[in-house]
Design a protein around this motif. Structure first.
Motif, PDB file in Angstrom:
ATOM      1  N   THR A 237       0.829  -1.208   0.000  1.00  0.00           N
ATOM      2  CA  THR A 237       0.000   0.000   0.000  1.00  0.00           C
ATOM      3  C   THR A 237       0.865   1.260   0.000  1.00  0.00           C
ATOM      4  N   LEU A 238       1.905   1.254   0.823  1.00  0.00           N
ATOM      5  CA  LEU A 238       2.738   2.446   0.975  1.00  0.00           C
ATOM      6  C   LEU A 238       3.678   2.665  -0.204  1.00  0.00           C
ATOM      7  N   LYS A 239       4.087   1.570  -0.856  1.00  0.00           N
ATOM      8  CA  LYS A 239       5.113   1.587  -1.907  1.00  0.00           C
ATOM      9  C   LYS A 239       6.482   1.892  -1.290  1.00  0.00           C
ATOM     10  N   VAL A 240       7.360   0.905  -1.266  1.00  0.00           N
ATOM     11  CA  VAL A 240       8.647   1.050  -0.578  1.00  0.00           C
ATOM     12  C   VAL A 240       9.575   2.039  -1.278  1.00  0.00           C
ATOM     13  N   GLU A 241       9.251   2.432  -2.503  1.00  0.00           N
ATOM     14  CA  GLU A 241      10.088   3.414  -3.182  1.00  0.00           C
ATOM     15  C   GLU A 241       9.859   4.824  -2.647  1.00  0.00           C
TER      16      GLU A 241
END
Length: 428
Positions: A237-241
């Motif tokens: 959900t957060l997007k690790v990038e």
């Protein structure tokens, strides 16, 4: 032509002005000269700047908008205190005794309000349940019953009395603490609600000190039996990038380290190492401290402060076939149990040219000095507790923590307990 240069000059002058100022006042007998101001990123204190005392007053000028937790640390006396910024001037007056901070008076409105709310929150957690039980034995129309009802009502209050427009950080902290971390939440929150909050929250999440405990609460929600699935769902959900995703990833790696969940730590540390995007400072710090202590890595050198039982100036100056490095504290109950067992085998280790080096996380000099009289190995301490420089360098999250090095200072083993140390050297 002058007008062309006047406007840029005015803008440059404005940019050099502080967004807000932090002023710390101390009595004349307080001996520290240096003070360090920290901001917060997740659970990690970030050094902003160091200032020297002028007439026992320290003035920090912060150049940009910041709402969140801050900390001032006096390295000379190991005094620390926390406060908040709402992007307005902060003024703190310290009361000291014997070069130790005994009381803190917040002279600005935001910290005065926050201090009173924190005191009320402690009473709510500790006293409110007892008052609610006592109330059952008194009628509401008696003087004592009325007083009880008034106090219960006051302690039961949440953020209703906080003007969000005047105190946005205080409102943010207290409302979200009550929702996600209170012992008596109005209703249980789901994992989806926590994910949505972490994903949609503004930047005060990183500066509030709430992120790590909320992540721990997330992992524990509903008696979580599938940590990997829950973490993957959150990170997807957060997007690790993204910066938020990387901060959360860094916090999770540290949480798994603290709770000795090695499988999950390795999985998400590997994920972090393989990211192809620009890495944030927060995640880079986590990667570096873990890389420093991997098996096969060269253990970073450490310059001794006030070493005992050696003439060596640094860790690398200590010559031995092997070295056992111990991070410990005189107030650590596990150290109290384990280190005497190492002491019984110390002569056997010494006979095999194996040196023991203890790096203490102590704060109290007397307690440290008394304890090391029993330990004949090399001892050193910065006497700064968890503010010690080696906490980040060697990724120390608990005491005791052990490392075994070879003659070239490479890490060859990371025992979990003293029994593992003795077994490695076949001394059990």
């Amino acid at each position: 032509m002058k007008k062309i240069f006047i406007i840029p000059a005015l803008l440059a002058a404005f940019s050099l002005q502080a967004q807000f100022t932090v002023t710390i006042q101390a009595p004349a007998d307080f001996k520290d000269q240096d003070a360090i101001l920290y901001t917060l990123n997740g659970s990690k204190d970030i050094i902003f700047t160091k200032e020297q005392s002028k007439n026992n007053t320290w003035t920090f000028r912060y150049p940009k908008n910041y709402m969140g937790m801050m900390k001032v640390y006096f390295p000379g006396s190991n005094n620390t205190f926390n406060f908040i910024s709402e992007n307005k001037d902060v003024t703190v007056k310290l009361e000291t005794q014997g070069n130790k901070v005994k009381d803190i008076k917040y002279l600005d409105e935001a910290n005065d309000v926050m201090s009173k709310l924190q005191e009320g929150s402690q009473k709510k957690e500790m006293i409110l349940p007892a008052l609610t039980q006592i109330k059952e034995y008194y009628k509401d129309n008696t003087d004592f019953g009325k007083a009880l009802k008034t106090e219960i009502s006051r302690l039961s209050g949440g953020t209703e009395g906080i003007d969000q427009s005047q105190h946005p950080f205080i409102y943010y902290y207290n409302s979200n603490y009550s929702k996600f971390l209170s012992n008596n939440p109005a209703k249980k929150v789901s994992q989806d609600e926590i994910i949505n909050f972490i994903d949609k929250s503004n930047d005060m999440l990183e500066t509030s000190s709430l992120l790590r405990p909320i992540l721990v609460a997330y992992l524990n929600t509903g008696g979580n039996t599938n940590v990997g699935t829950s973490v993957d769902k959150l990170l997807d959900t957060l997007k690790v990038e993204t910066p938020r995703g990387q901060t959360v990833l860094s916090e999770l790696i540290d949480i798994f380290d603290v709770y000795d969940m090695q499988e999950f730590k390795n999985k998400y540390l590997s994920l972090a190492k393989n990211l192809k995007c620009t890495i944030t400072d927060r995640l880079a710090s986590t990667l570096k401290s873990n890389a420093n202590v991997e098996i096969g890595a060269a253990f970073p050198d450490y310059k001794f402060q006030s070493p005992l039982n050696t003439n060596a100036k640094s860790l690398y100056d200590v010559k031995a076939d092997k070295k056992i490095i111990i991070f410990w504290s005189s107030t650590c109950s596990h150290c109290e149990e384990e280190l005497p067992k190492l002491l019984t085998k110390y002569n056997d280790l010494k006979a095999r040219n194996i040196q023991v080096v203890g790096l203490s996380m102590d704060v109290d000099r007397d307690s440290y000095a008394k304890k090391i009289t029993a330990f004949p190995w090399i001892n050193d301490s910065e006497l700064k507790g968890w503010n010690s420089s080696y906490v980040d360098t060697y990724n120390v999250h608990a005491t005791p923590t052990y490392f075994i090095l070879d003659a070239n200072n490479k890490i060859i083993n990371k025992p979990e307990h003293v029994a593992d140390v003795l077994e490695y050297f076949k001394l059990k």
